[in-house]
Scaffold this motif. Structure first.
Motif, mmCIF file in Angstrom:
data_model
loop_
_atom_site.group_PDB
_atom_site.id
_atom_site.type_symbol
_atom_site.label_atom_id
_atom_site.label_comp_id
_atom_site.label_asym_id
_atom_site.label_seq_id
_atom_site.Cartn_x
_atom_site.Cartn_y
_atom_site.Cartn_z
ATOM 1 N N MET A 139 0.812 -1.217 0.000
ATOM 2 C CA MET A 139 0.000 0.000 0.000
ATOM 3 C C MET A 139 0.843 1.264 0.000
ATOM 4 O O MET A 139 0.463 2.255 -0.582
ATOM 5 C CB MET A 139 -0.952 0.015 1.201
ATOM 6 C CG MET A 139 -1.996 -1.072 1.176
ATOM 7 S SD MET A 139 -2.692 -1.379 -0.452
ATOM 8 C CE MET A 139 -3.814 -0.018 -0.599
ATOM 9 N N MET A 181 -5.665 -8.392 1.753
ATOM 10 C CA MET A 181 -7.053 -7.964 1.583
ATOM 11 C C MET A 181 -8.038 -9.028 2.019
ATOM 12 O O MET A 181 -9.148 -8.702 2.434
ATOM 13 C CB MET A 181 -7.305 -7.589 0.127
ATOM 14 C CG MET A 181 -6.859 -6.196 -0.209
ATOM 15 S SD MET A 181 -7.421 -5.720 -1.824
ATOM 16 C CE MET A 181 -6.841 -4.040 -1.926
ATOM 17 N N VAL A 240 -7.764 -9.046 5.873
ATOM 18 C CA VAL A 240 -7.732 -7.673 6.378
ATOM 19 C C VAL A 240 -6.668 -7.541 7.469
ATOM 20 O O VAL A 240 -6.949 -7.314 8.645
ATOM 21 C CB VAL A 240 -9.105 -7.203 6.887
ATOM 22 C CG1 VAL A 240 -9.111 -5.694 7.027
ATOM 23 C CG2 VAL A 240 -10.194 -7.607 5.929
ATOM 24 N N TRP A 290 -13.378 -3.498 -2.287
ATOM 25 C CA TRP A 290 -12.500 -3.122 -1.173
ATOM 26 C C TRP A 290 -12.803 -1.683 -0.742
ATOM 27 O O TRP A 290 -12.615 -0.741 -1.494
ATOM 28 C CB TRP A 290 -11.040 -3.260 -1.593
ATOM 29 C CG TRP A 290 -10.088 -2.839 -0.529
ATOM 30 C CD1 TRP A 290 -9.367 -1.678 -0.482
ATOM 31 C CD2 TRP A 290 -9.755 -3.558 0.670
ATOM 32 N NE1 TRP A 290 -8.613 -1.635 0.649
ATOM 33 C CE2 TRP A 290 -8.827 -2.770 1.376
ATOM 34 C CE3 TRP A 290 -10.155 -4.781 1.209
ATOM 35 C CZ2 TRP A 290 -8.296 -3.173 2.605
ATOM 36 C CZ3 TRP A 290 -9.624 -5.177 2.423
ATOM 37 C CH2 TRP A 290 -8.701 -4.377 3.105
ATOM 38 N N LEU A 319 -12.325 0.540 2.932
ATOM 39 C CA LEU A 319 -11.858 0.455 4.324
ATOM 40 C C LEU A 319 -12.972 0.710 5.327
ATOM 41 O O LEU A 319 -12.920 0.230 6.457
ATOM 42 C CB LEU A 319 -10.716 1.446 4.564
ATOM 43 C CG LEU A 319 -9.368 1.036 3.978
ATOM 44 C CD1 LEU A 319 -8.390 2.173 4.064
ATOM 45 C CD2 LEU A 319 -8.825 -0.175 4.722
ATOM 46 N N ALA A 362 -14.320 -2.886 5.314
ATOM 47 C CA ALA A 362 -13.356 -3.957 5.574
ATOM 48 C C ALA A 362 -12.681 -3.799 6.928
ATOM 49 O O ALA A 362 -12.482 -4.775 7.647
ATOM 50 C CB ALA A 362 -12.309 -3.978 4.467
ATOM 51 N N ASP A 363 -12.330 -2.581 7.264
ATOM 52 C CA ASP A 363 -11.550 -2.356 8.472
ATOM 53 C C ASP A 363 -12.082 -1.081 9.132
ATOM 54 O O ASP A 363 -11.453 -0.035 9.092
ATOM 55 C CB ASP A 363 -10.070 -2.183 8.061
ATOM 56 C CG ASP A 363 -9.163 -2.119 9.265
ATOM 57 O OD1 ASP A 363 -9.641 -2.385 10.369
ATOM 58 O OD2 ASP A 363 -7.974 -1.794 9.094
ATOM 59 N N GLU A 418 -7.354 4.738 -0.567
ATOM 60 C CA GLU A 418 -6.738 4.650 0.756
ATOM 61 C C GLU A 418 -5.843 5.855 1.022
ATOM 62 O O GLU A 418 -4.850 6.068 0.346
ATOM 63 C CB GLU A 418 -5.911 3.364 0.882
ATOM 64 C CG GLU A 418 -5.147 3.336 2.198
ATOM 65 C CD GLU A 418 -4.463 2.011 2.485
ATOM 66 O OE1 GLU A 418 -5.027 0.967 2.111
ATOM 67 O OE2 GLU A 418 -3.389 2.033 3.097
#
Lengths: 181, 419
Positions: free
Chosen positions: A57, A80, A83, B256, B258, B261-262, B362
Motif C-alpha cells: 500500500m 485484503m 484484512v 474493497w 476500508l 473492511a476495516d 486509501e
C-alpha cells in the motif's frame, strides 16, 4: 492486524528460511513491524506475498536522526482477504544509502521509491527510472532529511540570468568570473 | 556559494537545439506514421490542476505517456515537522484540498493511536457526518469538472449548486467553508450548532433526488455514453498491482472499502452498501461514484438519527483545550490551556500508519513521534499520487480524446499528489 504472537510466528518463518534476514520485530499500538536487512528486502517481500500479503500500500522514508543508521524505508503490506496489515522496514546509513528496488515485483513502488529518493536520498538499485519526482531536476540536497535547514531557500528566476545575475541566488555575477560573495 | 559556472542542468538545457527537436525520431508501420511527442499541461484545464503529461502520439492514438508532477509541491510534510501536533492539522488539511476532513482525520487518527487515546462516540459520529459530507462535496466537484471535459456545461452548474449547500453547512458548524480545522486530536473542535440539524436534514432529503437528476442527464446522453462506455478499462489484477484503491478499484469489481473492511470512526454502526462496477471502464467509474453519493447520504442520515449524547472531544485536559467557561473559574484549566497553546502536548515515541477511505482511495497517514511536542515525520500516502501511475496502462492505444476523459474519471487532485 497480527497480534504479538502472530508477528513472532511470521518472523520465525522468515528466520527459518534465511537466518540473517530478520533483524528485529516491534509490536505497538496494535500493529506489527518486521525489521529486515536492507539487501534482503526484495526476498522478504516476496516471502510475505506468499503468506497472503499481496498488496503493497505504501512505501515511505523516515530520517531517524540522530540515531544510526539514519535513513529508514517503510513498506506497508496489506492482506485484503484477511484484512491484515504488516509494516516491513529497513534502515540504511547516510553514506551508503543503497536499497534494492522492488519496482519490478511491485509496480506501485515506482513513484513512491522515486519520492523517497527525492526526499531522503535513498538510492534504489535496479529502479527503472530513478529521478527526482517532486523537487526540480537540478535541486541539490534531500529536503526531508532532519538536518536539512528550513527557510533560506534560493528562488529560481530565469529572469535573473538574463540580467547577468546568478539565477539561483539573484546576486550580481562578477564579470571576471570571481565568486561574487 | 555563487558560481559563474553554469550548472549541469543549464548546460544540458543549452545543448538542446531546435534542429534536434524537429527531427523525426521514430516511425511505425514502415515509416508511414510519424510519432509525435506532445506536452500536455502543466497549465491545461483538462489536467485538473498542474499536471504535465508527455504524450507520445501516432496520429491521434496514444502510444505512451509519462506524467511529470511536482509543480505545486509546497513541502507540507516538512512544514508539519516544524509545528506542534495540533498546529500541524491546518497544513496537513491543505494537501488534498478537496478532502480536507479526510486529511485531518487520517492525521489525527495516527496521533490518537500513538497516544492510545479514545475518541468519544459523539465525536466519532460528528466526524463521520462531516467526512461523508466532504465525500459528496468532493464527488460533486469531480462530476462537475469531468462533465465539463466531456462538453456538458450545465452539469457543472448543477453540481456546484449542491456543493454550495455543503459548504454552507460546513460554514455553519465549523466557521469555515474549506480547510475547516474541525477535526481535532481527540474529537472535533465544537459541537454542531442549533439549526444545523434542520439544514442538514433538508440537504439529505434533496440530495438523493439530485443524484437521480444527474443520472437522468447523463445516462441517456448520447455523447456521455459514447465517450465513457467501454473506454479505457483496466482489469482488477493490474489495478491491484499498481496499488490503485477507491472508486477506480471498485469500478473493476473489487469491493474493497476500508469503511467496511476495516472500520474506523464507528463506521461499523451504519448500514450502507459498497457500489461496484463490472467492466472497470470509464462508465463504471462514473456510476460507482454517483452511487457512492447516495450511500454517503444514507450514512449521514443514520449518524444524525443515532447521534449519541456526550462530549464531542476527549475530556483529557492534557490533549484537548478546556471549555471556555472553565477558564474563568479553574486555575488548573488555565494552566492546561496555557501549556497546550504555548507548547502543545507531547506524544510518546513511536510510529504509526493510519489508513482511511478517502474519496479517492486509501489515504494513509504515517506519523513518527520522538517524544517531543512536534512530529518527527508526517507522511501522507495520498491515493491520487499512487492512482496516477495507472494513467499510462489505462490509456495506451486509445485516442487522445479518451485520454482526457480517462484523466477526468481518474479524479487526481494535484494538491494531494504534490503535497
Amino acid at each position: 492486524m497480527p497480534d504479538a504472537t502472530g508477528l513472532e510466528l511470521l518472523a520465525g518463518e522468515l528466520r527459518d528460511a534465511d537466518a540473517d534476514a530478520v533483524l528485529d520485530t516491534v509490536h505497538a499500538h496494535g500493529k506489527g513491524q518486521i525489521v529486515i536487512a536492507p539487501e534482503k528486502i526484495g526476498w522478504a517481500l516476496q516471502q510475505l506475498r506468499g503468506k497472503g500479503f499481496k498488496s503493497l500500500m505504501s512505501v515511505h522514508g523516515v530520517d531517524y536522526y540522530p540515531e544510526e543508521p539514519r535513513l529508514g524505508v517503510h513498506y506497508e503490506l496489506l492482506d485484503m482477504s484477511k484484512v491484515d496489515r504488516l509494516t516491513v522496514k529497513l534502515r540504511v546509513p547516510v553514506d551508503a544509502p543503497n536499497v534494492p528496488s522492488v519496482t519490478n515485483e511491485w509496480p506501485t513502488a515506482n513513484h513512491q521509491e522515486r519520492e523517497v529518493y527525492d526526499m531522503f536520498g535513498v538510492v534504489f538499485d535496479g529502479h527503472p527510472d530513478l529521478r527526482r519526482i517532486l523537487m526540480p531536476e537540478d535541486y541539490e540536497g534531500f529536503p526531508q532529511r532532519r538536518d536539512f535547514p528550513i527557510g533560506g531557500e534560493p528562488v529560481l528566476f530565469t529572469a535573473d540570468e538574463a540580467l547577468g545575475k546568478d539565477y539561483t541566488l539573484g546576486i550580481d555575477r562578477d564579470p571576471n568570473g570571481e565568486d561574487a560573495l | 556559494m555563487a558560481t559563474t559556472e553554469r550548472s549541469a542542468y543549464r548546460q544540458m538545457e543549452d545543448s538542446i537545439t531546435m534542429d534536434a527537436r524537429l527531427e523525426r525520431f521514430g516511425t511505425v508501420d514502415g515509416g508511414e506514421h510519424e510519432l509525435l511527442t506532445v506536452n500536455l499541461g502543466p497549465h491545461h484545464p483538462a489536467t485538473h490542476g498542474v499536471l504535465r503529461l508527455l504524450v507520445t502520439l501516432q496520429g491521434e492514438v496514444v502510444i505512451d505517456l509519462r506524467p511529470i508532477i511536482g509543480y505545486v509541491h509546497t513541502g507540507i510534510e516538512k512544514t508539519a515537522e516544524q509545528k506542534s501536533y495540533w498546529k500541524a492539522i491546518p497544513v496537513v488539511e491543505r494537501m488534498d484540498y478537496l478532502a480536507y476532513m479526510f486529511n485531518a482525520t487520517a492525521y489525527c487518527g495516527a496521533v490518537e493511536s500513538l497516544l492510545d487515546l479514545e475518541v468519544p462516540k459523539r465525536g466519532q459520529y460528528l466526524r463521520v457526518i462531516h467526512m461523508e459530507l466532504n465525500r459528496i462535496m468532493s464527488h460533486l466537484v469531480w462530476l462537475g469538472t469531468s462533465a465539463l471535459d466531456l462538453g456538458a456545461m450545465s452539469m457543472f452548474w448543477f453540481c456546484f449548486r449542491e456543493r454550495e449547500r455543503i459548504l454552507d453547512l460546513f460554514e455553519q458548524s465549523t466557521g469555515q467553508r474549506m480547510h475547516t480545522r474541525y477535526i481535532q486530536v481527540g474529537g472535533v473542535m465544537e459541537d454542531i450548532p442549533r439549526g444545523f440539524e434542520e439544514k442538514l436534514r433538508e440537504f439529505i432529503a434533496i440530495m438523493p433526488k439530485r443524484v437521480g437528476q444527474y443520472r437522468d442527464m447523463l445516462y441517456k446522453n448520447e455523447i456521455a455514453l459514447q465517450r465513457l462506455k467501454g473506454i479505457c478499462p483496466l482489469d482488477e489484477e493490474s489495478l491491484l498491482a499498481l496499488g490503485v484503491t477507491g472508486p477506480l478499484l471498485r469500478a473493476a469489481g473489487n469491493p474493497w472499502d476500508l469503511r467496511k473492511a476495516d472500520p474506523y470512526c464507528s463506521y461499523e454502526d451504519f448500514d450502507f452498501k459498497i457500489p461496484v462496477g463490472t467492466e472497470g471502464d470509464n462508465w463504471d467509474r462514473l456510476a460507482v461514484r454517483l452511487a457512492e453519493m447516495e450511500q454517503s447520504v444514507r450514512i449521514i442520515e443514520q449518524a444524525l438519527d443515532g447521534l449519541p449524547e456526550g462530549p464531542h472531544i476527549t475530556e483529557d485536559r492534557k490533549i484537548a483545550l478546556p471549555p471556555r467557561h472553565e477558564l474563568g473559574t479553574s486555575m488548573e484549566a488555565l494552566i492546561h490551556h496555557f501549556k497546550l497553546v504555548t507548547e502543545g502536548f507531547r506524544v510518546p515515541p513511536g510510529e504509526h500508519y493510519y489508513p482511511i477511505e478517502s474519496p479517492r482511495g486509501e489515504l494513509g497517514c504515517f506519523v513518527r513521534a520522538d517524544g517531543s511536542s512536534k512530529p518527527a515525520r508526517v507522511h501522507m500516502r495520498d491515493p491520487s499520487f499512487v492512482n496516477l501511475q495507472a494513467t499510462a496502462p489505462m490509456t495506451r492505444g486509445t485516442y487522445i480524446a479518451d485520454l482526457i476523459a480517462t484523466l477526468a474519471m481518474l479524479d487526481p487532485v494535484l494538491g494531494g499528489i504534490d503535497r
